[in-house]
Design a protein around this motif. Structure first.
Motif, mmCIF file in Angstrom:
data_model
loop_
_atom_site.group_PDB
_atom_site.id
_atom_site.type_symbol
_atom_site.label_atom_id
_atom_site.label_comp_id
_atom_site.label_asym_id
_atom_site.label_seq_id
_atom_site.Cartn_x
_atom_site.Cartn_y
_atom_site.Cartn_z
ATOM 1 N N VAL A 192 0.829 -1.204 0.000
ATOM 2 C CA VAL A 192 0.000 0.000 0.000
ATOM 3 C C VAL A 192 0.863 1.254 0.000
ATOM 4 O O VAL A 192 1.885 1.324 0.687
ATOM 5 C CB VAL A 192 -0.934 0.025 1.243
ATOM 6 N N ILE A 194 -0.314 5.473 0.202
ATOM 7 C CA ILE A 194 -1.418 6.430 0.242
ATOM 8 C C ILE A 194 -0.874 7.803 -0.137
ATOM 9 O O ILE A 194 0.092 8.280 0.471
ATOM 10 C CB ILE A 194 -2.065 6.499 1.639
ATOM 11 N N ASP A 198 -4.816 12.072 -0.451
ATOM 12 C CA ASP A 198 -5.804 11.172 0.144
ATOM 13 C C ASP A 198 -5.670 11.096 1.657
ATOM 14 O O ASP A 198 -6.662 10.974 2.377
ATOM 15 C CB ASP A 198 -5.683 9.778 -0.475
ATOM 16 N N VAL A 199 -4.433 11.140 2.150
ATOM 17 C CA VAL A 199 -4.230 11.176 3.605
ATOM 18 C C VAL A 199 -4.913 12.404 4.195
ATOM 19 O O VAL A 199 -5.622 12.322 5.217
ATOM 20 C CB VAL A 199 -2.724 11.183 3.948
ATOM 21 N N TYR A 218 1.700 9.618 10.245
ATOM 22 C CA TYR A 218 2.093 9.893 8.858
ATOM 23 C C TYR A 218 3.501 10.476 8.775
ATOM 24 O O TYR A 218 4.286 10.112 7.897
ATOM 25 C CB TYR A 218 1.093 10.862 8.238
ATOM 26 N N CYS A 310 -13.096 6.482 6.013
ATOM 27 C CA CYS A 310 -13.025 5.899 4.667
ATOM 28 C C CYS A 310 -14.418 5.633 4.121
ATOM 29 O O CYS A 310 -14.695 5.868 2.933
ATOM 30 C CB CYS A 310 -12.221 4.597 4.703
ATOM 31 N N PRO A 320 -7.684 1.793 2.531
ATOM 32 C CA PRO A 320 -6.403 1.936 3.242
ATOM 33 C C PRO A 320 -6.644 1.805 4.742
ATOM 34 O O PRO A 320 -7.726 2.135 5.229
ATOM 35 C CB PRO A 320 -5.953 3.358 2.871
ATOM 36 N N ASP A 324 -1.303 1.424 7.358
ATOM 37 C CA ASP A 324 -0.694 1.707 6.059
ATOM 38 C C ASP A 324 0.057 3.035 6.056
ATOM 39 O O ASP A 324 0.887 3.278 5.161
ATOM 40 C CB ASP A 324 -1.764 1.723 4.968
ATOM 41 N N THR A 328 3.475 3.742 4.144
ATOM 42 C CA THR A 328 3.628 4.926 3.300
ATOM 43 C C THR A 328 4.858 5.729 3.717
ATOM 44 O O THR A 328 5.605 6.238 2.875
ATOM 45 C CB THR A 328 2.363 5.801 3.390
ATOM 46 N N THR A 382 -2.368 7.006 -4.792
ATOM 47 C CA THR A 382 -2.671 5.876 -3.905
ATOM 48 C C THR A 382 -2.681 4.571 -4.698
ATOM 49 O O THR A 382 -3.282 4.484 -5.771
ATOM 50 C CB THR A 382 -4.040 6.080 -3.235
#
Length: 425
Positions: A192, A194, A198-199, A218, A310, A320, A324, A328, A382
């Motif tokens: 994966v 992301i 998108d995050v 993140y 999500c 995701p 993940d 990432t 993603t």
């Protein structure tokens, strides 16, 4: 009090008065204070005639003492009846309060796994009745619930640890999980990445109290349990370093995590909120806020926030996952040309053996901060690769939060007995 060659402690005292001194070996106890606590608990129980307050270790030692002295075991003490009547619920309490588990960073995962198992096999059934057929049925039931084989295996690892603790306390003799074949997890393997866009979109759909945790994951690649357990003292904003002790990490090694410049104001805000709104409530960095005010953050509150975001965005499955963000981070570090040794030292891996250079070549705080400052976080769209897609082939999912359609399917969830979800206090 005497220590044996194997490190176990003996307590010597006068439980029945008079001049008769009695000795008891405590094979699972290594600390003097714990032995003194057990000694006092047994003395109080004998003199009051009330054995209901004894914990499993003290009870077992007390029963052994009566047997060694050829004395009748008081009916309230139970003796062998304790082993026969021990339920799954009681076994979970003994397991979670065991010192080796209670203070471990992975305790939250054990609590969640045991709650899932208890919902299927029954929390009031005798623990001795749990055997191979029941465990195989549990595997089938969880796969029917569309839970991944890897997750089922992790849940049964927690159950195996529970049986090991019960064996240590001499409450059972065999660990049936060790006789069970694990499920193959290859079909559920994921790769994966992301995108930064998108995050941001997913985090924007989460509650305010959750966003600093997600952004910390993140920008640092830290695990969920490491973030939930963060205390204010572990965060040094002047040096821009987060320090995790061995008991705070899955791999049980010291770890230093550099703080990216974009993360600094987020952590500053969390620290200020803690000072302003909380006095002696908690030393945790991240707290949960609702109408009643701030309080310590529990896993049950945390775990469903990301999937709900999500779903609210209408993402196509596979979604995701929060974990993940860690994958990432690793991809972003590599694509930013970060030194692999520095990246590995920041991430930490439980199964990866440390090389000679990792053991003896210390990386300075300055190197860590310089490396994180040179890291960038926007390296593509993603991508979610899952081995067991519907067609039976590996597939690539372009799971943009802009084009995704609302999923009508709801994830199957198990009822979790609150008695099993023992608080961290």
């Amino acid at each position: 009090m005497v220590k044996d060659r194997d490190g176990s402690l003996f307590i010597y005292f006068y439980p029945f008065g008079g001049k008769k001194k009695v000795g008891i070996k405590l094979p699972t106890v290594k600390r003097k204070k714990e032995a003194e606590r057990i000694e006092m608990a047994i003395l109080v129980a004998i003199r009051s005639g009330d054995y209901s307050g004894l914990d499993a270790v003290s009870r077992e030692a007390c029963i052994r003492m009566f047997k060694n002295q050829n004395l009748a075991i008081p009916p309230d003490l139970g003796g062998d009846e304790l082993k026969e009547d021990l339920t799954y619920r009681d076994a979970c309490k003994i397991f979670i309060t065991d010192p080796g588990i209670h203070d471990s960073p992975g305790r939250w995962r054990h609590e969640l796994s045991l709650a899932n198992i208890g919902a299927k096999i029954g929390v009031n059934r005798p623990i001795k009745s749990v055997w191979i057929p029941e465990l195989e049925q549990y595997q089938r039931d969880r796969l029917t619930d569309k839970v991944s084989p890897a997750t089922v295996n992790r849940e049964l690892v927690s159950l195996s640890k529970l049986f090991s603790v019960l064996i240590k306390h001499r409450l059972i003799e065999v660990n049936p999980v060790r006789l069970l074949d694990s499920l193959s997890a290859r079909d559920g393997e994921r790769q994966v990445y992301i995108s930064f866009k998108d995050v941001q979109s997913i985090i924007a759909r989460t509650p305010e109290w959750f966003r600093p945790l997600a952004l910390t994951a993140y920008y640092t690649g830290m695990r969920r349990g490491e973030i939930l357990g963060l205390t204010k003292k572990q965060v040094n904003l002047s040096k821009r370093i987060i320090v995790l002790a061995p008991q705070n990490t899955k791999e049980a090694h010291w770890k230093r995590v550099p703080i990216h410049k974009d993360l600094v104001p987020i952590l500053e805000s969390s620290l200020e909120n803690g000072k302003r709104k909380v006095t002696s409530l908690s030393n945790k960095l991240f707290l949960f806020y609702d109408k009643t005010g701030p309080r310590p953050l529990e896993l049950e509150t945390f775990k469903n926030v990301w999937p709900r975001a999500c779903e609210a965005l209408g993402l196509k499955e596979p979604w995701p996952r929060f974990h993940d963000l860690r994958h990432t981070w690793r991809t972003n570090a590599r694509r930013s040309k970060m030194d692999p040794q520095i990246a590995e030292s920041i991430l930490g891996h439980q199964t990866k053996a440390r090389s000679v250079s990792e053991r003896y070549g210390r990386i300075s705080d300055e190197e860590l901060v310089n490396a994180i400052d040179q890291m960038t976080f926007d390296h593509g769209e993603t991508e979610i690769l899952v081995a067991n897609d519907v067609a039976g082939l590996s597939s690539k999912s372009s799971n943009s939060v802009v084009t995704g359609k609302q999923s009508k399917e709801k994830k199957a969830t198990l009822h979790r007995d609150p008695v099993l979800m023992i608080s961290s206090s």
